[in-house]
Design a protein around this motif. Structure first.
Motif, short mmCIF file in Angstrom:
data_model
loop_
_atom_site.label_atom_id
_atom_site.label_comp_id
_atom_site.label_asym_id
_atom_site.label_seq_id
_atom_site.Cartn_x
_atom_site.Cartn_y
_atom_site.Cartn_z
N ASP A 1 41.70 -103.12 -63.78
CA ASP A 1 41.71 -103.53 -65.11
C ASP A 1 42.46 -103.61 -65.83
OD1 ASP A 1 39.83 -103.50 -68.39
OD2 ASP A 1 41.16 -101.99 -68.02
N MET A 2 43.27 -102.35 -65.64
CA MET A 2 44.98 -102.38 -66.14
C MET A 2 45.79 -103.58 -65.68
SD MET A 2 45.63 -98.22 -66.88
CE MET A 2 46.90 -98.76 -68.16
N LEU B 1 44.99 -106.99 -64.37
CA LEU B 1 43.88 -108.29 -64.72
C LEU B 1 43.97 -108.46 -66.51
CD1 LEU B 1 41.46 -107.91 -61.49
CD2 LEU B 1 44.12 -109.45 -61.94
N ARG B 2 43.67 -107.19 -66.82
CA ARG B 2 43.86 -107.46 -68.40
C ARG B 2 44.66 -107.65 -69.30
NH1 ARG B 2 40.61 -103.13 -72.34
NH2 ARG B 2 39.37 -102.65 -70.31
N LYS B 3 44.11 -109.59 -69.71
CA LYS B 3 45.25 -110.32 -70.48
C LYS B 3 45.85 -109.15 -71.48
CE LYS B 3 43.93 -114.51 -69.29
NZ LYS B 3 43.01 -115.82 -69.93
N ARG C 1 53.71 -104.62 -71.62
CA ARG C 1 52.30 -105.00 -70.58
C ARG C 1 53.36 -104.82 -68.97
NH1 ARG C 1 48.52 -106.46 -68.22
NH2 ARG C 1 48.61 -108.34 -66.77
N LYS D 1 52.28 -101.18 -68.16
CA LYS D 1 50.93 -101.13 -68.18
C LYS D 1 50.34 -101.43 -67.08
CE LYS D 1 47.04 -102.22 -70.19
NZ LYS D 1 45.82 -103.10 -72.22
N LYS E 1 46.30 -107.78 -74.98
CA LYS E 1 45.74 -108.12 -76.43
C LYS E 1 47.01 -108.33 -77.87
CE LYS E 1 42.00 -105.28 -76.06
NZ LYS E 1 41.06 -103.98 -76.59
N PHE F 1 42.59 -97.92 -72.53
CA PHE F 1 40.81 -98.71 -72.26
C PHE F 1 40.32 -98.32 -74.21
CE2 PHE F 1 36.24 -98.29 -73.02
CZ PHE F 1 35.73 -99.52 -71.97
#
Length: 275
Positions: free
Chosen positions: A128-129, A131-133, A250, A253, A135, A176
């Motif tokens: 999740d960390m 691949l998630r774009k 980023r 992350k 914000k 998250f």
């Protein structure tokens, strides 16, 4: 008793784990235990120590080093305004309860089932960390107090049983929820102290009088190995803090996500090697 030929490599492994663990503690808020525990476990296993005691000594000693590493790391993050004191006050009592439960159970209950669950969750969080774009705006969400308490007990219990500082659970959870990654790392570094101090004391107490421990052990905490690790881990934790605040959020992350994925895969490898 360990002879010099066995003791020297053990101290060398401890020193190396202190350097790497310190950098990771400052960079990722993980306390360094995620490196120190497997390193000490491997080194103690090679020394011919009773396998039944090896993990307890590795975990107990790691928790003792986390006390000092987290102080160094969290102070650096605090100076940069990266610790959420309100969240720390909210979460600390539940984490302490979890540490008490996990510390007592750590030497009694098999951790293989827990490791399987944790490795699965860690891998999902890592994906999740990574691949998630990102914000455009960071808006921290929150849970009700009972949910925060449950998360705190879980984080404290897992951390005490595995000898880690809590960042492996806390950083992805806070990320998250929408917390800035730097504040998630900084707050998790401070949580490491909340976990390390009572955890180390519990492992000291539960190991008192145990036969077959290496020299200079106080319960399940080996003072000699801790004395080698602590100066290095506290020094290099500040290096990790500087790196964390010098690279884009980023990138930080992604760094943590990849680190978590590697940790998860290592856990699965250990599980399949035992089962």
């Amino acid at each position: 008793m360990l002879d010099f030929g066995t003791l020297l490599p053990l101290l060398a492994v401890a020193a190396a784990s202190g350097v790497v663990g310190g950098v990771l503690a400052g960079l990722l808020g993980v306390g360094g235990g995620i490196v120190i525990v497997p390193a000490l476990y491997f080194a103690l296993s090679l020394s011919g120590m009773d396998p039944a005691l090896t993990m307890q000594v590795a975990v107990g000693t790691s928790l003792a080093t986390i006390v000092f590493t987290s102080l160094s790391s969290s102070w650096g993050h605090y100076q940069k305004g990266a610790i959420d004191m309100g969240l720390l006050r909210l979460w600390a009592p539940a984490i302490l309860v979890g540490v008490g439960i996990g510390g007592i159970l750590g030497g009694v209950v098999s951790g293989y089932v827990l490791m399987a669950v944790f490795a699965t969750v860690a891998l999902a969080v890592a994906i999740d960390m990574v691949l998630r774009k990102p914000k455009t705006e960071v808006a921290a969400r929150s849970f009700s107090r009972p949910v925060w308490a449950g998360l705190g007990v879980f984080a404290g219990g897992v951390s005490a049983m595995m000898g880690i500082g809590g960042g492996t659970v806390c950083v992805p959870a806070l990320s998250f929820l929408g917390y800035d990654i730097r504040k998630a790392v900084g707050t998790s570094a401070a949580i490491g102290f909340v976990i390390g101090l009572p955890g180390a004391l519990i492992y000291m107490a539960t190991g008192l009088g145990t036969e077959g421990l290496p020299p200079f052990s106080f319960g399940y905490v080996n003072l000699l190995l801790a004395a080698v690790i602590i100066p290095l881990s506290t020094t290099f934790a500040r290096v990790g803090v500087k790196i964390a605040h010098a690279i884009p959020p980023r990138a930080l992350k992604l760094c943590f996500g990849l680190f978590l994925a590697i940790t998860s895969l290592r856990m699965f490898a250990d599980l399949f090697g035992v089962v």
